[in-house]
Motif scaffolding. Sequence first.
Motif, PDB file in Angstrom:
ATOM      1  N   ARG A  85     -13.507 -25.010  -5.029  1.00 13.59           N
ATOM      2  CA  ARG A  85     -13.958 -24.795  -6.485  1.00 13.59           C
ATOM      3  C   ARG A  85     -12.861 -24.642  -7.506  1.00 13.59           C
ATOM      4  NH1 ARG A  85     -19.732 -22.887  -8.024  1.00 13.59           N
ATOM      5  NH2 ARG A  85     -20.910 -23.264  -6.134  1.00 13.59           N
ATOM      6  N   ARG A  86     -11.707 -23.910  -6.862  1.00 12.33           N
ATOM      7  CA  ARG A  86     -10.600 -24.090  -7.875  1.00 12.33           C
ATOM      8  C   ARG A  86      -9.835 -25.255  -7.811  1.00 12.33           C
ATOM      9  NH1 ARG A  86     -11.822 -18.983  -6.269  1.00 12.33           N
ATOM     10  NH2 ARG A  86     -10.920 -17.187  -7.370  1.00 12.33           N
ATOM     11  N   GLU A  87      -9.683 -26.118  -6.700  1.00  9.72           N
ATOM     12  CA  GLU A  87      -9.373 -27.406  -7.021  1.00  9.72           C
ATOM     13  C   GLU A  87     -10.147 -28.268  -8.061  1.00  9.72           C
ATOM     14  OE1 GLU A  87      -9.550 -28.821  -2.718  1.00  9.72           O
ATOM     15  OE2 GLU A  87      -7.813 -27.675  -2.182  1.00  9.72           O
ATOM     16  N   LYS A  88     -11.392 -28.134  -7.915  1.00  8.68           N
ATOM     17  CA  LYS A  88     -12.440 -28.818  -8.785  1.00  8.68           C
ATOM     18  C   LYS A  88     -11.887 -28.514 -10.381  1.00  8.68           C
ATOM     19  CE  LYS A  88     -16.312 -29.381  -5.916  1.00  8.68           C
ATOM     20  NZ  LYS A  88     -17.836 -29.168  -5.856  1.00  8.68           N
ATOM     21  N   LEU A  89     -11.769 -27.112 -10.481  1.00  8.49           N
ATOM     22  CA  LEU A  89     -11.299 -26.575 -11.951  1.00  8.49           C
ATOM     23  C   LEU A  89      -9.926 -27.434 -12.297  1.00  8.49           C
ATOM     24  CD1 LEU A  89     -11.688 -24.366 -14.028  1.00  8.49           C
ATOM     25  CD2 LEU A  89      -9.823 -22.934 -12.585  1.00  8.49           C
ATOM     26  N   GLN A  90      -9.208 -27.531 -11.206  1.00  9.64           N
ATOM     27  CA  GLN A  90      -7.873 -28.415 -11.781  1.00  9.64           C
ATOM     28  C   GLN A  90      -8.116 -29.804 -12.166  1.00  9.64           C
ATOM     29  OE1 GLN A  90      -5.431 -27.509  -8.212  1.00  9.64           O
ATOM     30  NE2 GLN A  90      -4.709 -25.419  -9.247  1.00  9.64           N
ATOM     31  N   GLU A  91      -8.958 -30.486 -11.316  1.00 10.28           N
ATOM     32  CA  GLU A  91      -9.432 -31.776 -11.473  1.00 10.28           C
ATOM     33  C   GLU A  91      -9.942 -31.868 -12.892  1.00 10.28           C
ATOM     34  OE1 GLU A  91      -8.997 -34.592  -9.682  1.00 10.28           O
ATOM     35  OE2 GLU A  91      -7.573 -33.173  -8.575  1.00 10.28           O
ATOM     36  N   LEU A  92     -10.739 -30.906 -13.368  1.00 13.34           N
ATOM     37  CA  LEU A  92     -11.459 -30.935 -14.518  1.00 13.34           C
ATOM     38  C   LEU A  92     -10.412 -30.804 -15.670  1.00 13.34           C
ATOM     39  CD1 LEU A  92     -14.576 -28.571 -13.983  1.00 13.34           C
ATOM     40  CD2 LEU A  92     -14.791 -30.967 -14.611  1.00 13.34           C
ATOM     41  N   GLN A  93      -9.541 -29.912 -15.424  1.00 16.28           N
ATOM     42  CA  GLN A  93      -8.354 -29.867 -16.383  1.00 16.28           C
ATOM     43  C   GLN A  93      -7.538 -31.196 -16.686  1.00 16.28           C
ATOM     44  OE1 GLN A  93      -6.993 -26.114 -14.671  1.00 16.28           O
ATOM     45  NE2 GLN A  93      -7.968 -24.874 -16.233  1.00 16.28           N
ATOM     46  N   LYS A  94      -7.396 -31.690 -15.584  1.00 21.38           N
ATOM     47  CA  LYS A  94      -6.476 -32.841 -15.220  1.00 21.38           C
ATOM     48  C   LYS A  94      -7.177 -34.166 -16.090  1.00 21.38           C
ATOM     49  CE  LYS A  94      -3.991 -32.126 -11.184  1.00 21.38           C
ATOM     50  NZ  LYS A  94      -3.811 -32.877  -9.609  1.00 21.38           N
ATOM     51  N   ALA A  95      -8.684 -33.966 -16.190  1.00 20.95           N
ATOM     52  CA  ALA A  95      -9.603 -35.007 -16.723  1.00 20.95           C
ATOM     53  C   ALA A  95      -9.585 -34.913 -18.096  1.00 20.95           C
ATOM     54  CB  ALA A  95     -10.893 -35.237 -16.154  1.00 20.95           C
ATOM     55  N   GLY A  96      -8.863 -33.765 -18.726  1.00 19.74           N
ATOM     56  CA  GLY A  96      -8.928 -33.309 -20.145  1.00 19.74           C
ATOM     57  C   GLY A  96     -10.467 -32.727 -20.556  1.00 19.74           C
ATOM     58  N   ILE A  97     -11.056 -32.179 -19.608  1.00 19.69           N
ATOM     59  CA  ILE A  97     -12.309 -31.141 -19.842  1.00 19.69           C
ATOM     60  C   ILE A  97     -11.908 -29.510 -19.908  1.00 19.69           C
ATOM     61  CG2 ILE A  97     -14.661 -30.541 -18.898  1.00 19.69           C
ATOM     62  CD1 ILE A  97     -14.689 -33.331 -17.792  1.00 19.69           C
ATOM     63  N   ASP A  98     -12.160 -29.207 -20.905  1.00 22.99           N
ATOM     64  CA  ASP A  98     -11.879 -27.675 -20.808  1.00 22.99           C
ATOM     65  C   ASP A  98     -13.236 -27.021 -20.096  1.00 22.99           C
ATOM     66  OD1 ASP A  98     -11.590 -25.021 -21.287  1.00 22.99           O
ATOM     67  OD2 ASP A  98     -11.579 -25.020 -23.651  1.00 22.99           O
ATOM     68  N   PRO A  99     -12.947 -26.342 -18.900  1.00 24.27           N
ATOM     69  CA  PRO A  99     -13.843 -25.808 -18.241  1.00 24.27           C
ATOM     70  C   PRO A  99     -14.578 -24.339 -18.923  1.00 24.27           C
ATOM     71  CG  PRO A  99     -11.884 -25.445 -17.084  1.00 24.27           C
ATOM     72  CD  PRO A  99     -11.396 -26.084 -18.428  1.00 24.27           C
ATOM     73  N   TYR A 100     -13.688 -23.865 -19.771  1.00 25.74           N
ATOM     74  CA  TYR A 100     -14.395 -22.838 -20.800  1.00 25.74           C
ATOM     75  C   TYR A 100     -14.058 -22.921 -22.157  1.00 25.74           C
ATOM     76  CZ  TYR A 100     -13.760 -21.103 -15.827  1.00 25.74           C
ATOM     77  OH  TYR A 100     -13.524 -20.909 -14.613  1.00 25.74           O
ATOM     78  N   PRO A 101     -14.951 -23.899 -22.693  1.00 25.09           N
ATOM     79  CA  PRO A 101     -14.808 -24.342 -24.253  1.00 25.09           C
ATOM     80  C   PRO A 101     -15.211 -23.113 -25.030  1.00 25.09           C
ATOM     81  CG  PRO A 101     -16.761 -25.255 -23.305  1.00 25.09           C
ATOM     82  CD  PRO A 101     -16.097 -24.603 -22.032  1.00 25.09           C
ATOM     83  N   ALA A 102     -14.874 -23.363 -26.355  1.00 30.38           N
ATOM     84  CA  ALA A 102     -15.334 -22.347 -27.329  1.00 30.38           C
ATOM     85  C   ALA A 102     -16.497 -21.736 -27.058  1.00 30.38           C
ATOM     86  CB  ALA A 102     -15.141 -23.026 -28.662  1.00 30.38           C
ATOM     87  N   PRO A 103     -17.095 -20.334 -27.563  1.00 27.29           N
ATOM     88  CA  PRO A 103     -17.988 -20.016 -27.202  1.00 27.29           C
ATOM     89  C   PRO A 103     -19.378 -20.496 -27.836  1.00 27.29           C
ATOM     90  CG  PRO A 103     -16.889 -18.384 -28.486  1.00 27.29           C
ATOM     91  CD  PRO A 103     -15.860 -19.706 -28.044  1.00 27.29           C
ATOM     92  N   ALA A 104     -19.446 -20.905 -29.033  1.00 24.35           N
ATOM     93  CA  ALA A 104     -20.686 -21.343 -29.667  1.00 24.35           C
ATOM     94  C   ALA A 104     -21.068 -22.371 -29.299  1.00 24.35           C
ATOM     95  CB  ALA A 104     -20.264 -21.490 -31.320  1.00 24.35           C
ATOM     96  N   TYR A 105     -22.239 -22.562 -28.876  1.00 23.66           N
ATOM     97  CA  TYR A 105     -23.209 -23.734 -28.536  1.00 23.66           C
ATOM     98  C   TYR A 105     -24.685 -23.554 -29.133  1.00 23.66           C
ATOM     99  CZ  TYR A 105     -24.940 -27.592 -25.767  1.00 23.66           C
ATOM    100  OH  TYR A 105     -25.368 -28.540 -25.247  1.00 23.66           O
ATOM    101  N   PRO A 106     -25.171 -24.517 -29.665  1.00 19.15           N
ATOM    102  CA  PRO A 106     -26.248 -24.449 -30.787  1.00 19.15           C
ATOM    103  C   PRO A 106     -27.549 -24.391 -29.907  1.00 19.15           C
ATOM    104  CG  PRO A 106     -25.264 -26.728 -30.791  1.00 19.15           C
ATOM    105  CD  PRO A 106     -24.300 -25.958 -29.703  1.00 19.15           C
ATOM    106  N   VAL A 107     -27.988 -23.415 -29.035  1.00 13.83           N
ATOM    107  CA  VAL A 107     -29.114 -23.408 -28.342  1.00 13.83           C
ATOM    108  C   VAL A 107     -30.187 -23.315 -29.493  1.00 13.83           C
ATOM    109  CG1 VAL A 107     -30.385 -21.970 -26.969  1.00 13.83           C
ATOM    110  CG2 VAL A 107     -28.123 -22.377 -26.399  1.00 13.83           C
ATOM    111  N   ASN A 108     -31.252 -24.022 -29.197  1.00 14.90           N
ATOM    112  CA  ASN A 108     -32.499 -23.927 -30.105  1.00 14.90           C
ATOM    113  C   ASN A 108     -33.809 -23.853 -29.481  1.00 14.90           C
ATOM    114  OD1 ASN A 108     -33.108 -26.436 -29.107  1.00 14.90           O
ATOM    115  ND2 ASN A 108     -32.523 -27.612 -30.995  1.00 14.90           N
ATOM    116  N   ASN A 109     -33.630 -23.563 -28.131  1.00 13.01           N
ATOM    117  CA  ASN A 109     -34.944 -23.254 -27.490  1.00 13.01           C
ATOM    118  C   ASN A 109     -34.855 -22.601 -26.133  1.00 13.01           C
ATOM    119  OD1 ASN A 109     -37.819 -23.832 -26.865  1.00 13.01           O
ATOM    120  ND2 ASN A 109     -37.740 -25.476 -28.484  1.00 13.01           N
ATOM    121  N   THR A 110     -35.755 -22.082 -25.393  1.00 13.48           N
ATOM    122  CA  THR A 110     -35.801 -21.737 -23.992  1.00 13.48           C
ATOM    123  C   THR A 110     -36.601 -22.354 -23.232  1.00 13.48           C
ATOM    124  OG1 THR A 110     -37.684 -20.021 -24.468  1.00 13.48           O
ATOM    125  CG2 THR A 110     -35.375 -19.517 -25.358  1.00 13.48           C
TER     126      THR A 110
END
Length: 504
Positions: free
Chosen positions: A11-36
């Motif tokens: 999983r740590r290797e996957k984390l590094q692959e995500l970062q290399k691909a330009g994907i922030d694995p822990y992006p800014a906290p706001a996410y516009p949830v509107n349902n459950t």
Amino acid sequence: MTQLSEQEIIRREKLQELQKAGIDPYPAPAYPVNNTAANILTHYSEDTKEQFQDLCLAGRIMESRDMGKAAFVKIQDNTGRIQLYIRRDDICPGEDKSGYDTVFKKLLDIGDIIGVRGYGFITKTGETSVHVKELTLLAKALRPLPVVKEKDGETFDAVTDPEFKYRQRYVDLIINPQVREVFAKRTKIIQTMREFYNELGYLEVETPILQAIPGGATARPFVTHHNALDIPLYLRIANELYLKRLIVGGFEGVYEFAKDFRNEGMDRTHNPEFTVMEMYAAYKDYEWMMDTTETLLEKIALNLHGTTQVVVGDKTIDFKAPFRRVTMFDAILEHTGIDITGMDEPALREVCKQLGISVAPNIGKGKLIDEIFGEKCEGNYIQPTFIIDYPVEMSPLTKKHRSKPGVVERFELMVNGKEIANAYSELNDPVDQRERFEEQVKLMERGDDEAMYIDYDFLRALEYGMPPTSGIGIGIDRLTMLMTNQPSIQDVLLFPQMKPEKQG
């Protein structure tokens, strides 16, 4: 240093692959949830589908079934689980399909938290689901979850190890979502009590947790040190004496949900840190308090279950008022055949010996009676029962009975063999109170490390005059155990005290 497992390394290797691909694995906290999940599952239908065309959900991946160019995934949010249908061409509409083929299929795992946009629909098998048009990774999980499987309503491989459940409650809540319901009910119990006392016109207050004198109960305290004042301080064992000071000050009714601390053993009904609701009402007595308490508990049972009957293990306990009332001496007579009325300390020690109860040599008459009751009587009271009229030696803060010499106006509420409430007609005679405190000091000098200290400021407050008052303490943890059918206090504490974890 902790050794990483194979899965944790991957999983740590996957984390590094995500970062290399330009994907922030822990992006800014706001996410516009509107349902459950629960709202969609409850309200989606062919008639309401127009209301579910622009859904935005977030949750933890709990299951995933790869079907080549599409996948079915189940995510879990605070309200439950819902199925997602994820198609490669929907989340990767252009020529570049790496977002699906690489990121989604290879770099995401069970336990990862994702956000999705899409619309509601019903699959051919009749399952309400969300057709995903957009997917965002919100948090990469670096530890794998224990695998819990369900089939035909049955759960397999559920994590039941108490050591794991209590120490890693955060994981327990993820994989056993029904545990959350226990704590939701705990909150509802507290809310019901708060509303009940507010309707009586009583004021919720806060009193000190760090105290110069650990008063209000007989228990061994935790001791700490205040550097600036260079004095010892104690974590409170009770908040009683401070609440009584407020009655002296003119409040006619006060209550507090208090965190109390007692430096004692741990078992299925004891934790060194616990929650008590204490309430004090001026111009009331213990008879009024019994009536009020049984009304309160009946209300709690009805609010939680819609009935006064609550299943606890293999028993059904009925909280319908009124409750049975039995004197302590009658209880001991009923369950031992011995009438201890008027017995002195040597006679009580002989009774303990006769009953096979081991007692310490440094405890007094009150503790001896308490040991007899605890060993031979307490466990027999399954249905709610008020044990009333305690010997004066057992109750240093309680008013003497108005008509029975040698006893005080006190009750403890027993349910399912355990005490869940303790209440008095409060002692408001400062001369009598001083003498009771002095008796406690004598016990302390004999080696009783649970005897009370003298609180001179409290005596001073009483000398200004405290009106006739009744007070009660209700153990929130034990009450929650009863009302949610949990066998151990650790099951109703989000983070119970544990032995230190071995590292490495």
